[in-house]
Design a protein around this motif. Sequence first.
Motif, short mmCIF file in Angstrom:
data_model
loop_
_atom_site.label_atom_id
_atom_site.label_comp_id
_atom_site.label_asym_id
_atom_site.label_seq_id
_atom_site.Cartn_x
_atom_site.Cartn_y
_atom_site.Cartn_z
N ASP A 153 31.04 64.28 -22.22
CA ASP A 153 31.80 63.30 -21.44
C ASP A 153 32.33 63.91 -20.15
OD1 ASP A 153 31.43 61.24 -23.22
OD2 ASP A 153 33.30 61.63 -24.30
N THR A 154 32.79 65.16 -20.21
CA THR A 154 33.34 65.76 -19.00
C THR A 154 32.24 66.15 -18.03
OG1 THR A 154 33.43 67.92 -20.06
CG2 THR A 154 35.44 66.57 -20.14
N ALA A 155 31.01 66.36 -18.52
CA ALA A 155 29.89 66.70 -17.64
C ALA A 155 29.30 65.45 -16.99
CB ALA A 155 28.82 67.44 -18.42
N ALA A 156 29.47 64.30 -17.64
CA ALA A 156 28.91 63.06 -17.11
C ALA A 156 29.62 62.67 -15.82
CB ALA A 156 29.05 61.94 -18.15
N LEU A 157 28.86 62.13 -14.90
CA LEU A 157 29.42 61.60 -13.66
C LEU A 157 30.27 60.38 -14.00
CD1 LEU A 157 29.54 61.44 -10.53
CD2 LEU A 157 27.45 60.04 -10.67
N LEU A 158 31.52 60.38 -13.57
CA LEU A 158 32.40 59.22 -13.76
C LEU A 158 32.16 58.27 -12.59
CD1 LEU A 158 34.69 57.73 -15.21
CD2 LEU A 158 36.31 59.12 -13.87
N VAL A 159 31.63 57.09 -12.89
CA VAL A 159 31.34 56.08 -11.88
C VAL A 159 32.38 54.98 -12.03
CG1 VAL A 159 29.65 54.43 -11.00
CG2 VAL A 159 28.88 56.61 -11.98
N ILE A 160 33.21 54.81 -11.01
CA ILE A 160 34.27 53.80 -11.03
C ILE A 160 33.88 52.71 -10.05
CG2 ILE A 160 36.72 53.35 -10.69
CD1 ILE A 160 37.17 56.41 -11.16
N VAL A 161 33.70 51.50 -10.57
CA VAL A 161 33.21 50.39 -9.77
C VAL A 161 34.36 49.45 -9.42
CG1 VAL A 161 31.58 48.46 -9.71
CG2 VAL A 161 30.96 50.58 -10.90
N ASP A 162 34.53 49.20 -8.13
CA ASP A 162 35.51 48.25 -7.61
C ASP A 162 34.93 46.85 -7.81
OD1 ASP A 162 37.19 46.64 -6.07
OD2 ASP A 162 37.13 47.95 -4.30
N GLY A 163 35.24 46.26 -8.96
CA GLY A 163 34.63 44.99 -9.34
C GLY A 163 34.78 43.90 -8.30
N ALA A 164 35.98 43.69 -7.80
CA ALA A 164 36.20 42.61 -6.84
C ALA A 164 35.40 42.84 -5.56
CB ALA A 164 37.69 42.50 -6.52
N ASP B 48 27.34 43.34 -17.10
CA ASP B 48 26.08 43.34 -17.84
C ASP B 48 24.97 44.05 -17.07
OD1 ASP B 48 27.48 41.97 -19.77
OD2 ASP B 48 26.59 40.02 -19.31
N ARG B 49 24.95 43.89 -15.75
CA ARG B 49 23.96 44.59 -14.92
C ARG B 49 24.19 46.10 -14.99
NH1 ARG B 49 25.10 42.78 -10.04
NH2 ARG B 49 23.97 40.85 -10.39
N LEU B 50 25.46 46.50 -14.92
CA LEU B 50 25.79 47.93 -15.02
C LEU B 50 25.38 48.49 -16.38
CD1 LEU B 50 29.34 47.79 -13.40
CD2 LEU B 50 27.32 48.90 -12.40
N ALA B 51 25.62 47.72 -17.45
CA ALA B 51 25.27 48.18 -18.79
C ALA B 51 23.75 48.32 -18.93
CB ALA B 51 25.81 47.20 -19.84
N ALA B 52 23.01 47.42 -18.31
CA ALA B 52 21.55 47.46 -18.42
C ALA B 52 20.92 48.51 -17.52
CB ALA B 52 20.98 46.08 -18.07
N ASP B 53 21.44 48.65 -16.29
CA ASP B 53 20.79 49.49 -15.28
C ASP B 53 21.46 50.84 -15.06
OD1 ASP B 53 19.14 47.29 -14.96
OD2 ASP B 53 20.10 46.62 -13.09
N GLY B 54 22.72 51.00 -15.49
CA GLY B 54 23.44 52.24 -15.19
C GLY B 54 23.61 52.40 -13.70
N LEU B 55 23.40 53.59 -13.21
CA LEU B 55 23.49 53.87 -11.78
C LEU B 55 22.07 54.14 -11.29
CD1 LEU B 55 25.24 54.34 -9.28
CD2 LEU B 55 25.43 56.74 -9.96
N PRO B 56 21.42 53.14 -10.69
CA PRO B 56 20.04 53.32 -10.24
C PRO B 56 19.90 54.56 -9.36
CG PRO B 56 20.67 51.02 -10.06
CD PRO B 56 21.92 51.80 -10.41
N GLY B 57 18.84 55.31 -9.62
CA GLY B 57 18.57 56.51 -8.83
C GLY B 57 19.26 57.76 -9.33
N HIS B 58 20.11 57.63 -10.35
CA HIS B 58 20.81 58.79 -10.90
C HIS B 58 20.26 59.06 -12.30
CE1 HIS B 58 24.08 61.67 -11.40
NE2 HIS B 58 24.22 61.19 -12.63
N SER B 59 19.68 60.22 -12.48
CA SER B 59 19.01 60.51 -13.75
C SER B 59 19.93 61.17 -14.78
CB SER B 59 17.79 61.40 -13.51
OG SER B 59 18.19 62.61 -12.90
N GLY B 60 21.06 61.67 -14.36
CA GLY B 60 21.96 62.35 -15.29
C GLY B 60 22.85 61.38 -16.05
N ALA B 61 23.68 61.95 -16.91
CA ALA B 61 24.60 61.15 -17.71
C ALA B 61 25.70 60.56 -16.83
CB ALA B 61 25.24 62.02 -18.79
N VAL B 62 26.06 59.32 -17.12
CA VAL B 62 27.14 58.66 -16.39
C VAL B 62 28.09 57.98 -17.38
CG1 VAL B 62 25.81 58.23 -14.28
CG2 VAL B 62 25.86 56.49 -16.06
#
Length: 127
Positions: free
Chosen positions: A7-18, A41-55
């Motif tokens: 978890d600490t190695a994974a990239l933390l991606v914080i999305v400004d929903g609004a 739901d799009r985030l759950a399905a696609d993750g962070l496009p172009g990023h191959s590591g854990a997020v």
Amino acid sequence: MDGSPDDTAALLVIVDGANVVGSVPDGWWRDRRGAAERLRDRLAADGLPGHSGAVEIVLVVEGAARGVAAVPGVRVEAAPGSGDDRIVELVAAAGDRPRLVVTADRELRRRVTELGADVTGPRSVRG
């Protein structure tokens, strides 16, 4: 996040929903909660496009979008007040962990980069 080393190695991606939802004039204003759920739901399905590591993805919602539930792969944080303030708190709490904030908001970008986070725009998750 359960505190495991992965978890600490994974990239933390914080999305400004609004900000991300509001970046495309697709009628989101008629159903803010539904628009936030579609983004989640799009985030759950696609993750962070172009990023191959854990997020680890955190979607920050506010206002009418409060009440959106988390799903596997996306934690949802309902901001009690300003979504931007909650995002800054999450960035600060993550310490030295790699952090990426998804927003086009200039002031928020400034605030989180001062804390060492990277920033990308809404297109990175909107497809």
